[in-house]
Design an enzyme around this catalytic site. Structure first.
Site, PDB file in Angstrom:
ATOM      1  N   HIS A 129       0.912  -1.790   0.551  1.00 21.03           N
ATOM      2  CA  HIS A 129      -0.038  -0.039   0.204  1.00 21.03           C
ATOM      3  C   HIS A 129       0.727   1.009  -0.058  1.00 21.03           C
ATOM      4  O   HIS A 129       0.428   1.875  -0.442  1.00 21.03           O
ATOM      5  CB  HIS A 129      -1.421   0.050   1.280  1.00 21.03           C
ATOM      6  CG  HIS A 129      -2.152  -0.999   1.191  1.00 21.03           C
ATOM      7  ND1 HIS A 129      -2.268  -1.323   2.275  1.00 21.03           N
ATOM      8  CD2 HIS A 129      -2.487  -1.547   0.118  1.00 21.03           C
ATOM      9  CE1 HIS A 129      -3.465  -2.514   1.857  1.00 21.03           C
ATOM     10  NE2 HIS A 129      -3.188  -2.925   0.150  1.00 21.03           N
ATOM     11  N   LEU A 374      -3.188  -9.380   5.412  1.00 15.38           N
ATOM     12  CA  LEU A 374      -3.294  -9.261   4.157  1.00 15.38           C
ATOM     13  C   LEU A 374      -1.548  -8.467   4.052  1.00 15.38           C
ATOM     14  O   LEU A 374      -1.772  -8.174   3.125  1.00 15.38           O
ATOM     15  CB  LEU A 374      -4.337  -8.642   3.256  1.00 15.38           C
ATOM     16  CG  LEU A 374      -5.576  -9.109   3.795  1.00 15.38           C
ATOM     17  CD1 LEU A 374      -7.161  -8.207   3.926  1.00 15.38           C
ATOM     18  CD2 LEU A 374      -5.557 -10.310   3.329  1.00 15.38           C
ATOM     19  N   PHE A 375      -0.780  -8.405   5.211  1.00 16.58           N
ATOM     20  CA  PHE A 375       0.517  -7.676   4.605  1.00 16.58           C
ATOM     21  C   PHE A 375      -0.041  -6.216   4.057  1.00 16.58           C
ATOM     22  O   PHE A 375       1.532  -5.884   3.344  1.00 16.58           O
ATOM     23  CB  PHE A 375       1.352  -8.970   3.938  1.00 16.58           C
ATOM     24  CG  PHE A 375       1.174 -10.080   4.477  1.00 16.58           C
ATOM     25  CD1 PHE A 375       1.069 -10.406   5.893  1.00 16.58           C
ATOM     26  CD2 PHE A 375       0.687 -10.686   4.310  1.00 16.58           C
ATOM     27  CE1 PHE A 375       0.605 -11.688   6.260  1.00 16.58           C
ATOM     28  CE2 PHE A 375       0.779 -12.160   4.291  1.00 16.58           C
ATOM     29  CZ  PHE A 375       0.640 -12.702   5.267  1.00 16.58           C
ATOM     30  N   CYS A 376      -0.773  -5.403   4.411  1.00 13.08           N
ATOM     31  CA  CYS A 376      -0.900  -3.832   3.723  1.00 13.08           C
ATOM     32  C   CYS A 376      -1.300  -4.534   2.077  1.00 13.08           C
ATOM     33  O   CYS A 376       0.512  -3.366   1.473  1.00 13.08           O
ATOM     34  CB  CYS A 376      -0.173  -3.557   4.383  1.00 13.08           C
ATOM     35  SG  CYS A 376      -0.074  -2.607   6.373  1.00 13.08           S
ATOM     36  N   ALA A 377      -1.289  -5.347   1.246  1.00 15.20           N
ATOM     37  CA  ALA A 377      -1.624  -5.677  -0.294  1.00 15.20           C
ATOM     38  C   ALA A 377      -1.853  -6.078  -0.538  1.00 15.20           C
ATOM     39  O   ALA A 377      -2.289  -7.467  -0.532  1.00 15.20           O
ATOM     40  CB  ALA A 377       0.228  -7.101  -0.600  1.00 15.20           C
TER      41      ALA A 377
END
Length: 458
Positions: A129, A374-377
């Site tokens: 992100h 979601l790992f900022c993705a």
């Protein structure tokens, strides 16, 4: 005997000493164990060498650039020599600038604020992100996730060829995915961008700690990365590369340090002449300790022999992938295929397990710290999981019961400070959890799966 052979250890370097390598954590089943930090992709532990360098400087702490006193002059010299160290570490060209920021996110937002008018930005949906979201005032084209490196290049070339009119353009791409760890074809993407008159910025947050980054060799226009992923403390980052767009843009922050002269006008207004150097975007009192720590980390990695560190990490990558492949219930996530080159970042799901439950059990029962979510993705993880890439989601755990199909993933990541034992313990824990199940009951609390302290052992 360790699964890692003595012969391999003799040909490679030992893990670098990091803070926290002697921390004990409690197990929900009783007793304590040394903490296995396997969440390097979020924040790598600081190198002890870095911490020692910061401690040695601390008594000489002073304000930079404008002080006549000895400590201020010493701190100014340290600040600027750190800039030179980072430039050398990144292989900067003579005309490049190194701007110190707070993080990769801050660096890319700075660049976004410096874009020329009517600039078009091209970014793959696979980005973190920090790379996906800063371009709000630009004309953004989001590109679909490629399934091979060659497809990534072809997708970008088609998108650039179709753009009209031919004004300024910027491509933003990761060097190594924060989800899969896979290496992207940066040099080829840079060539495609430049062939169509576009510029390119490399998000090296996950690449720089694991692999040498050379701006000139890769032929990228800018590189951004964070200190806290490069074995330094939180709060510092870098944007390095071409000076012209940064020099022509309004200062990212208006204030002291960014201004060369300020004078009142007869009409009551203020005239300002801004710096044209990196100081233009470094207003306020800078994070000298953070900058010094980044430079210290750069020196430590170089002096340890970065190629040797890479070789050792690649051995750990192979061991983890081999170990996970031996558990049929585990599916490793990948865009480019199982054999694609990657750094020490691996995400996976486990059949029959909610990812948050699995990660919680790794922590509570084995003392292993990984990341789930979601790992900022979000678009990338949903694509890899086969769910709707446009579906909204959170980085934390969903409200799900253990055993339900997971809508997020588990990420294990490691690097220069990871001992062999941590990887061995992780693989053993995966095998035991899959075959025997968790030894404790868990519940969802504030969006996180946590041990139920009031429950009995399973």
């Amino acid at each position: 005997m360790s699964v890692f052979t003595a012969a391999a250890d003799q040909s490679l370097c030992a893990p670098l000493p990091v803070l926290g390598d002697d921390v004990l954590v409690p197990l929900v089943t009783g007793g304590e164990v040394g903490y296995a930090a396997l969440d390097y992709a979020a924040s790598a532990p600081a190198l002890k060498r870095v911490w020692d360098d910061v401690a040695a400087y601390a008594p000489y702490y002073g304000s930079v650039h404008r002080g006549a006193g000895y400590l201020s002059q010493l701190s100014t010299d340290l600040f600027e020599s750190s800039r030179a160290t980072v430039a050398e570490f990144l292989g900067c060209r003579p005309e490049d600038q190194v701007v110190f920021t707070r993080s990769t996110t801050d660096s890319l937002n700075l660049l976004a604020a410096a874009l020329p008018a009517d600039c078009r930005v091209f970014v793959f949906e696979t980005e973190h992100h920090a790379s996906l979201l800063p371009w709000r005032d630009a004309h953004v084209t989001y590109l679909n996730a490629p399934r091979t490196p060659a497809q990534a290049v072809a997708t970008l070339e088609r998108a650039l060829a179709d753009r009209e009119p031919y004004g300024p353009a910027l491509v933003c791409v990761t060097g190594a995915s924060n989800v899969t760890g896979e290496l992207w074809p940066v040099r080829e993407l840079a060539a495609a961008a430049h062939a169509h008159g576009a510029r390119i910025v490399l998000d090296a947050a996950q690449l720089a700690p694991h692999h040498p980054v050379d701006i000139a060799e890769l032929d990228v226009d800018w590189v951004a990365f964070s200190g806290h992923k490069l074995y330094a403390p939180f709060g510092s980052g870098v944007l390095a590369g071409r000076a012209d767009w940064l020099r022509d843009a309004e200062p990212y922050l208006a204030g002291g340090g960014a201004s060369r002269t300020v004078a009142r006008r007869a009409d009551g207004g203020v005239d300002v002449e801004w710096h044209t150097t990196a100081a233009r975007h470094e207003a306020g009192s800078p994070n000298v300790i953070g900058v010094h720590s980044i430079a210290s980390a750069c020196k430590a990695l170089t002096e340890a022999g970065f190629d040797r560190l890479v070789a050792r990490e690649q051995r750990l990558v192979r061991e983890v992938l081999t170990g996970l492949a031996e558990v049929p219930e585990v599916k490793v996530l990948s865009l480019f295929g199982d054999d694609a080159p990657r750094v020490g970042v691996i995400s996976f799901v486990v059949e029959g397990w909610n990812s948050s439950h699995f990660a919680a059990a790794l922590s509570a029962e084995y003392g292993i710290g990984v990341r789930d979510g979601l790992f900022c993705a979000h678009p990338l993880v949903r694509t890899l999981l086969g769910t709707d890439p446009g579906e909204a989601g959170e980085c934390g755990a969903p409200e799900a019961q253990p055993g339900e199909r997971s809508l997020n993933a588990i990420r294990v990541s490691f690097g220069a400070g990871t001992p062999d034992e941590h990887v061995e313990r992780f693989l053993r824990a995966v095998r035991e959890l899959v075959s025997d199940g968790a030894r404790w009951k868990y519940r969802t609390e504030d969006g996180r799966c946590v041990p139920d302290r009031g429950a009995a052992q399973v």
